[in-house]
Motif scaffolding. Sequence first.
Motif, PDB file in Angstrom:
ATOM      1  N   TYR A 164       3.220  12.540 -52.022  1.00 14.60           N
ATOM      2  CA  TYR A 164       3.795  13.390 -52.106  1.00 14.60           C
ATOM      3  C   TYR A 164       5.016  13.064 -53.409  1.00 14.60           C
ATOM      4  CZ  TYR A 164       7.503  10.141 -50.020  1.00 14.60           C
ATOM      5  OH  TYR A 164       8.285   8.842 -50.206  1.00 14.60           O
ATOM      6  N   SER A 165       5.635  14.734 -54.268  1.00 13.01           N
ATOM      7  CA  SER A 165       6.345  14.173 -55.217  1.00 13.01           C
ATOM      8  C   SER A 165       7.073  15.343 -54.894  1.00 13.01           C
ATOM      9  CB  SER A 165       5.694  14.652 -56.682  1.00 13.01           C
ATOM     10  OG  SER A 165       6.445  14.841 -57.605  1.00 13.01           O
ATOM     11  N   GLN A 166       9.165  14.139 -54.736  1.00 17.15           N
ATOM     12  CA  GLN A 166      10.093  15.428 -54.769  1.00 17.15           C
ATOM     13  C   GLN A 166      10.579  15.882 -56.142  1.00 17.15           C
ATOM     14  OE1 GLN A 166      12.179  12.107 -53.261  1.00 17.15           O
ATOM     15  NE2 GLN A 166      11.873  12.935 -51.677  1.00 17.15           N
ATOM     16  N   ASP A 167      10.486  17.058 -55.604  1.00 16.58           N
ATOM     17  CA  ASP A 167      10.966  18.002 -57.458  1.00 16.58           C
ATOM     18  C   ASP A 167      12.062  18.572 -57.015  1.00 16.58           C
ATOM     19  OD1 ASP A 167      10.575  20.526 -58.791  1.00 16.58           O
ATOM     20  OD2 ASP A 167       9.563  21.661 -57.472  1.00 16.58           O
ATOM     21  N   PHE A 168      12.839  17.933 -57.770  1.00 18.62           N
ATOM     22  CA  PHE A 168      14.207  18.152 -58.500  1.00 18.62           C
ATOM     23  C   PHE A 168      14.845  19.577 -58.415  1.00 18.62           C
ATOM     24  CE2 PHE A 168      18.679  16.896 -60.298  1.00 18.62           C
ATOM     25  CZ  PHE A 168      18.440  16.264 -59.364  1.00 18.62           C
ATOM     26  N   THR A 169      13.481  20.029 -59.694  1.00 16.02           N
ATOM     27  CA  THR A 169      14.387  21.677 -59.964  1.00 16.02           C
ATOM     28  C   THR A 169      14.323  22.591 -58.442  1.00 16.02           C
ATOM     29  OG1 THR A 169      11.860  22.356 -59.725  1.00 16.02           O
ATOM     30  CG2 THR A 169      12.343  21.261 -61.107  1.00 16.02           C
ATOM     31  N   VAL A 170      13.565  22.007 -57.051  1.00 18.49           N
ATOM     32  CA  VAL A 170      14.236  23.056 -56.172  1.00 18.49           C
ATOM     33  C   VAL A 170      15.628  22.382 -55.118  1.00 18.49           C
ATOM     34  CG1 VAL A 170      13.375  24.210 -53.858  1.00 18.49           C
ATOM     35  CG2 VAL A 170      11.372  23.924 -55.276  1.00 18.49           C
ATOM     36  N   LEU A 171      17.002  22.569 -55.063  1.00 16.55           N
ATOM     37  CA  LEU A 171      17.942  22.018 -54.376  1.00 16.55           C
ATOM     38  C   LEU A 171      18.244  20.852 -54.595  1.00 16.55           C
ATOM     39  CD1 LEU A 171      16.841  24.120 -50.968  1.00 16.55           C
ATOM     40  CD2 LEU A 171      18.486  24.683 -52.579  1.00 16.55           C
ATOM     41  N   GLY A 172      17.882  20.617 -56.017  1.00 14.94           N
ATOM     42  CA  GLY A 172      18.220  19.301 -56.063  1.00 14.94           C
ATOM     43  C   GLY A 172      16.935  17.948 -55.863  1.00 14.94           C
ATOM     44  N   GLY A 173      16.345  18.749 -55.439  1.00 10.09           N
ATOM     45  CA  GLY A 173      15.012  17.499 -54.587  1.00 10.09           C
ATOM     46  C   GLY A 173      15.503  16.996 -53.471  1.00 10.09           C
ATOM     47  N   SER A 174      16.769  17.789 -52.737  1.00 10.75           N
ATOM     48  CA  SER A 174      17.206  17.440 -51.744  1.00 10.75           C
ATOM     49  C   SER A 174      16.021  17.558 -50.288  1.00 10.75           C
ATOM     50  CB  SER A 174      18.464  17.923 -50.755  1.00 10.75           C
ATOM     51  OG  SER A 174      18.387  19.846 -51.103  1.00 10.75           O
ATOM     52  N   PHE A 175      16.713  16.405 -49.776  1.00 11.77           N
ATOM     53  CA  PHE A 175      16.021  16.524 -48.154  1.00 11.77           C
ATOM     54  C   PHE A 175      15.778  17.040 -47.011  1.00 11.77           C
ATOM     55  CE2 PHE A 175      12.364  13.260 -45.711  1.00 11.77           C
ATOM     56  CZ  PHE A 175      11.735  13.543 -46.867  1.00 11.77           C
ATOM     57  N   GLY A 176      15.110  17.829 -45.924  1.00 10.85           N
ATOM     58  CA  GLY A 176      15.855  18.154 -45.610  1.00 10.85           C
ATOM     59  C   GLY A 176      14.423  18.154 -43.673  1.00 10.85           C
ATOM     60  N   GLU A 177      15.013  19.413 -42.898  1.00 11.29           N
ATOM     61  CA  GLU A 177      13.470  19.549 -42.185  1.00 11.29           C
ATOM     62  C   GLU A 177      12.296  19.153 -42.402  1.00 11.29           C
ATOM     63  OE1 GLU A 177      14.848  22.459 -39.731  1.00 11.29           O
ATOM     64  OE2 GLU A 177      13.233  21.331 -38.044  1.00 11.29           O
ATOM     65  N   VAL A 178      12.399  20.121 -43.579  1.00  8.43           N
ATOM     66  CA  VAL A 178      11.122  20.850 -43.210  1.00  8.43           C
ATOM     67  C   VAL A 178      10.297  19.580 -45.137  1.00  8.43           C
ATOM     68  CG1 VAL A 178       9.300  23.153 -44.547  1.00  8.43           C
ATOM     69  CG2 VAL A 178      11.486  23.141 -42.968  1.00  8.43           C
ATOM     70  N   ALA A 179      10.797  19.443 -45.718  1.00 13.57           N
ATOM     71  CA  ALA A 179      10.462  18.874 -46.676  1.00 13.57           C
ATOM     72  C   ALA A 179       9.831  17.285 -45.707  1.00 13.57           C
ATOM     73  CB  ALA A 179      11.693  18.205 -47.337  1.00 13.57           C
ATOM     74  N   GLY A 180      10.601  17.048 -44.689  1.00 16.23           N
ATOM     75  CA  GLY A 180      10.849  15.663 -43.932  1.00 16.23           C
ATOM     76  C   GLY A 180       9.117  16.265 -43.135  1.00 16.23           C
ATOM     77  N   GLN A 181       8.996  17.206 -42.952  1.00 19.17           N
ATOM     78  CA  GLN A 181       7.408  17.300 -42.099  1.00 19.17           C
ATOM     79  C   GLN A 181       6.445  17.607 -42.765  1.00 19.17           C
ATOM     80  OE1 GLN A 181       8.534  21.421 -40.451  1.00 19.17           O
ATOM     81  NE2 GLN A 181       9.548  20.847 -38.381  1.00 19.17           N
TER      82      GLN A 181
END
Lengths: 117, 525
Positions: free
Chosen positions: B100-117
């Motif tokens: 997995y690769s967090q995308d800082f360009t989308v909402l600062g790469g912030s981690f939410g419910e769906v990203a967690g899923q």
Amino acid sequence: MGTDFSAGLQVSLLGLIITFVALGVFILIILALKTLFPAERAAKKSAAVQQAALVEASVETEDDEGEVVAVIAAALAYARVGQSNRSASLGSLLQEGRGSWWAARRSESSEGNTEKR
Amino acid sequence: MTDSVESSVDGREALLKQLREYREKALEGGGKDRVDAQHAKGKLTARERILQLLDEGSFQEVDAYMVHRQTDFGLDKSHPLGDGVVTGYGKINGRRVCIYSQDFTVLGGSFGEVAGQKVCKIMDLAMQAGVPMIGLNDSGGARIQEGVHSLSAYGEVFYRNTLASGVIPQISVMLGPCAGGAVYSPALTDFIIMTKGISNMFITGPEVIKTVTGEQVDTETLGGAMAHSATSGVAHFAAENEAESFETVRRLISYLPSNNAEPAPAASLSDDPWRMDPTLDTLVPADPSVPYDMRMAIEAVFDLGTFLEVHTNFAQNAIVGFARLHGQAVGVVAQQPLVMSGVIDIDSSDKIARFVRFCDAFNMPLITFSDSPGFMPGVNQEHGGIIRHGAKIVYAYSEATVPKLTVVTRKGYGGAYIVMSSKHIHTDQVFAWPTAEIAVMGADGAVNILFRKEIAAAADPAAERARLAQEFRDKFSNPYRAAANGYVDDVILPSETRPRLIAALELLRDKQAKLPAKKHGSMPL
């Protein structure tokens, strides 16, 4: 003056005579030696000595080469002996991956884990 | 009839077109401006990173169309595809991995419910498939607008990190900020690679620290790559840039099995198993107080150029890393006489114990080079818990069931000798170099204790001490007394170490040892 001159002349003459007589004696001795030891034998002997020296030298050379050869041969033999002690198969099983013993025990332990769960 | 066929074709075209549009949208990330801003910072985007790390054309994305479900604080106005994290699987050097690769360009790469899923789903897939999990971290942290949903997402990831520990290798690459509770996901993984200049990790940032404790510190000093790779030991590698980080991952993966049921992968042969390096015979100085570089021994014994050091900058009095011995991947542990004489302190205890446990979990044989003068003395060490930390080493070695081989190169004194994979804690084969000195302590210390009265009563105490020390050395400062009792399996020429280790490793290839049944031990953490 005349007396002194003749006395000096006599002494010089006497010295010359003594010197040449001594030289003559030496020549006689040499001739006597030549008679006693003929030239051919001396030459033969000289040749023999030279030959012996040559032979000796060549033997020495041969010995040196032999020593070098012997050292190289010994080193090679040592290396060969060393190599023969070195099994060519060292580590070969590591390349084959794990064996059945490992697999069997692994499956046993994983079955045990499943049962526990 | 013709009309219905035409409308059917048109409908299908429309569907394909819609899919293409979705795909293009998903690839946009946070939009051109944010992508440009990311590039301006010298950073790649989430997808660019994945493509650079994985084998060309091998990446298969999963869940590209997932979007968040929150409506508070303006989230209802934006539903970026993928929700700030790209997940999927691919190959590294032909071997499968999940990523997995967090995308800082989308909402600062912030981690939410769906990203967690999404992350949890790919982690579950990795565990079911038995393949390594790689996380590329570049996130502003929890998505505040999502409240407890965001915290729940983190919790689920931490839970899976823990379950996956010891089952599949987990690698975290830090490519941006990682603060607060978010740090615990990488902290639970096996290896952390930090990238200099762009990554940082901390629980509380400089502002909070200033408020609470009054300390002033900048982000890089507090939680930069060097701070964590050299001082805290949180990071295992510090890479100069993103490309080097990815290269480190690729190299690291080459040594690791895909899961705990597989043996470590063997590589094609690149070195002569019988190679005997004569420089080893003169490596250890005759004077026990003169240091030498243990890294030279490691380089000379293992397949040339294969040693990958882990934790290079942290606790440098110990060396740990991976290497190959006749192609077989092994874990290497050693003490470094060049740094603090190689004594064991709190940090080196943690470093060694953790590495030993990783190798044991993933079936990697352990080869230890022991030159163990003792534990680090000092009030700080004692009050810092050197007893508890040092115990971790003996615990880790004792419970390890992988093949264990040890070479005692010089000092083997007291408890520090015991814990460093000695025969007494059931190491399979222990070799000693002729320079080894296995005793309760060094000669000078021993005679001071044993003959204190005699030395004090002597006419010349210094001469008497020297005489007794020499006598002690003659008796104990050699490996033969230990060998006579079977605590050393053989005394070998240092140059013979490589073939001897290969032969021992070959013998123990299929070693299986069982521990008593238990839920788990209670390690002195």
